[in-house]
Scaffold this active site. Sequence first.
Site, PDB file in Angstrom:
ATOM      1  N   GLY A 115       0.810  -1.221   0.000  1.00 37.96           N
ATOM      2  CA  GLY A 115       0.000   0.000   0.000  1.00 37.96           C
ATOM      3  C   GLY A 115       0.840   1.266   0.000  1.00 37.96           C
ATOM      4  N   THR A 116       2.069   1.161  -0.480  1.00 38.76           N
ATOM      5  CA  THR A 116       2.982   2.315  -0.513  1.00 38.76           C
ATOM      6  C   THR A 116       2.370   3.488  -1.283  1.00 38.76           C
ATOM      7  OG1 THR A 116       4.744   0.664  -0.714  1.00 38.76           O
ATOM      8  CG2 THR A 116       5.368   2.976  -1.021  1.00 38.76           C
TER       9      THR A 116
ATOM     10  N   TRP B 250      -0.645   4.172  -2.124  1.00 38.21           N
ATOM     11  CA  TRP B 250      -1.850   4.693  -1.450  1.00 38.21           C
ATOM     12  C   TRP B 250      -1.461   5.548  -0.245  1.00 38.21           C
ATOM     13  CZ3 TRP B 250      -6.083   0.995   0.999  1.00 38.21           C
ATOM     14  CH2 TRP B 250      -7.268   1.708   1.160  1.00 38.21           C
TER      15      TRP B 250
ATOM     16  N   HIS C 116      11.689   1.758   1.854  1.00 37.69           N
ATOM     17  CA  HIS C 116      11.336   0.355   2.101  1.00 37.69           C
ATOM     18  C   HIS C 116      12.341  -0.275   3.082  1.00 37.69           C
ATOM     19  CE1 HIS C 116       8.156  -0.027  -0.781  1.00 37.69           C
ATOM     20  NE2 HIS C 116       8.890  -0.119  -1.865  1.00 37.69           N
TER      21      HIS C 116
HETATM   22  P1  PAP Z   1       5.347  -0.384  -4.014  1.00 41.22           P
HETATM   23  O1  PAP Z   1       5.578  -0.806  -2.596  1.00 41.22           O
HETATM   24  O2  PAP Z   1       6.134  -1.174  -5.002  1.00 41.22           O
HETATM   25  O3  PAP Z   1       5.445   1.091  -4.224  1.00 41.22           O
HETATM   26  P2  PAP Z   1       2.491  -0.599  -3.578  1.00 41.22           P
HETATM   27  O4  PAP Z   1       1.853   0.682  -3.922  1.00 41.22           O
HETATM   28  O5  PAP Z   1       2.623  -0.947  -2.153  1.00 41.22           O
HETATM   29  O6  PAP Z   1       3.843  -0.771  -4.399  1.00 41.22           O
HETATM   30  O7  PAP Z   1       1.687  -1.809  -4.187  1.00 41.22           O
HETATM   31  C1  PAP Z   1       0.809  -1.775  -5.214  1.00 41.22           C
HETATM   32  C2  PAP Z   1      -0.470  -2.408  -4.667  1.00 41.22           C
HETATM   33  O8  PAP Z   1      -1.277  -1.391  -4.090  1.00 41.22           O
HETATM   34  C3  PAP Z   1      -1.268  -3.014  -5.787  1.00 41.22           C
HETATM   35  O9  PAP Z   1      -2.012  -4.070  -5.206  1.00 41.22           O
HETATM   36  P3  PAP Z   1      -2.565  -5.323  -6.045  1.00 41.22           P
HETATM   37  O10 PAP Z   1      -1.422  -5.857  -6.827  1.00 41.22           O
HETATM   38  O11 PAP Z   1      -3.078  -6.293  -5.036  1.00 41.22           O
HETATM   39  O12 PAP Z   1      -3.644  -4.786  -6.904  1.00 41.22           O
HETATM   40  C4  PAP Z   1      -2.133  -1.835  -6.182  1.00 41.22           C
HETATM   41  O13 PAP Z   1      -3.267  -2.193  -6.928  1.00 41.22           O
HETATM   42  C5  PAP Z   1      -2.489  -1.262  -4.824  1.00 41.22           C
HETATM   43  N1  PAP Z   1      -2.860   0.156  -4.873  1.00 41.22           N
HETATM   44  C6  PAP Z   1      -2.285   1.144  -5.591  1.00 41.22           C
HETATM   45  N2  PAP Z   1      -2.906   2.307  -5.359  1.00 41.22           N
HETATM   46  C7  PAP Z   1      -3.900   2.053  -4.490  1.00 41.22           C
HETATM   47  C8  PAP Z   1      -4.911   2.869  -3.874  1.00 41.22           C
HETATM   48  N3  PAP Z   1      -5.010   4.162  -4.128  1.00 41.22           N
HETATM   49  N4  PAP Z   1      -5.755   2.278  -3.010  1.00 41.22           N
HETATM   50  C9  PAP Z   1      -5.670   0.952  -2.736  1.00 41.22           C
HETATM   51  N5  PAP Z   1      -4.742   0.136  -3.283  1.00 41.22           N
HETATM   52  C10 PAP Z   1      -3.878   0.681  -4.149  1.00 41.22           C
END
Ligand code: PAP
Length: 341
Positions: free
Chosen positions: A84-85, A87, A147
């Site tokens: 959820g980074t 987000w 991270h």
């Molecule tokens: P990172 O740690 O590599 O930056 P990160 O944002 O934590 O990535 O992970 C992406 C996940 O958050 C994705 O999950 P999924 O593969 O299960 O779909 C992505 O869809 C989800 N995500 C991105 N933005 C949001 C948001 N605004 N609200 C909820 N989930 C989100």
Amino acid sequence: MDTAETSKAEVASLIRDVEKSWDAEVRELARTLPKEEGWISGTSLYLYQGFWCTPLEIKTLISFQTHFQALDSDVLVATFPKCGTTWLKALTFSTLYRHQFAMDENPLLSFTPHQLVRFLELDVYMNNPCPDLNNICVYKPRLVGTHIPYASLPASIKDSNCKIVYICRNPMDMFISLWLFTCKLQDKIQAPPSLDEAFDKFCRGIHHVGPFFDHVLGYWKTSQENPNKILFLKYEDLKEDISCQLKHLAMFLGVPFTEDEEKRGVVEEIAKICSFEKLKEVEVNKQGSSIMGIPNESFFRKAKVGDWSNHLTPVMVERMDKLIQQKLENSGLTFKFSYKT
Ligand code: PAP
């Protein structure tokens, strides 16, 4: 090659070529470290300071640990990847700076969350071993992301009054999100890691900034000892009640929502602009790349709680269940694995 393919090729070659460009000193250090094949074939992960990281990260972590000077007013968004980074960066940015722009002019409508809240070891220190963070962070107080596990954060972060917001997620959804993300980066270049292979590595703790449980417990234990220092959030709780979690976040950051703001619907406005559905449709998040050549759109997939059930076999679920039980026993930390029914 089309643009998408070029971008994927760039990411893979960037990750693979990094070893060639190491400084002699870091190369020497790496020779002494345990090494395993990374999830992207042809890449390696090294066990440094108790966690698995890429060669380039060892170099940037050393710069980060040596040069970063925390200010008491700093806010750090710390996360385990795929928990959820994106987000949490959007939510923290919009909450902390809400008095500095009108909501319909929120920079999230023009920049990605990763451009607005930059990763220290994966971005800022990768470009410059001794960057001027006061310039890099346009808005104040400074807000940055990482991270890196708690134990390896620079001393000034731990010793100052700066605040850390941490988010984690149930390890089954986190694992599936990471596996599909890796496959997407790799497809058309070479075979992605099989689910079996990746799952086995995950269970042995061999994955970027793993082991997952050490990372999560490092922040969890410190947040229990010092709740004013670390706000420990869970992806599933945000999914369940975003308004309530946003209020906690604002309170923790020292910028609680006023009664008037609540009446005017500011909390809901922030939740809406940071929602998966909204961010996924913002033009800047649909194209290009803002971090290590990784396509911006790959940070938005499905955003569901419980998607693991569409991928993991019963045998995998059993192995993961045992691991969770063993690792989290007596910690007080629990996860939700599906939506409340
Ligand atoms: P990172 O740690 O590599 O930056 P990160 O944002 O934590 O990535 O992970 C992406 C996940 O958050 C994705 O999950 P999924 O593969 O299960 O779909 C992505 O869809 C989800 N995500 C991105 N933005 C949001 C948001 N605004 N609200 C909820 N989930 C989100």
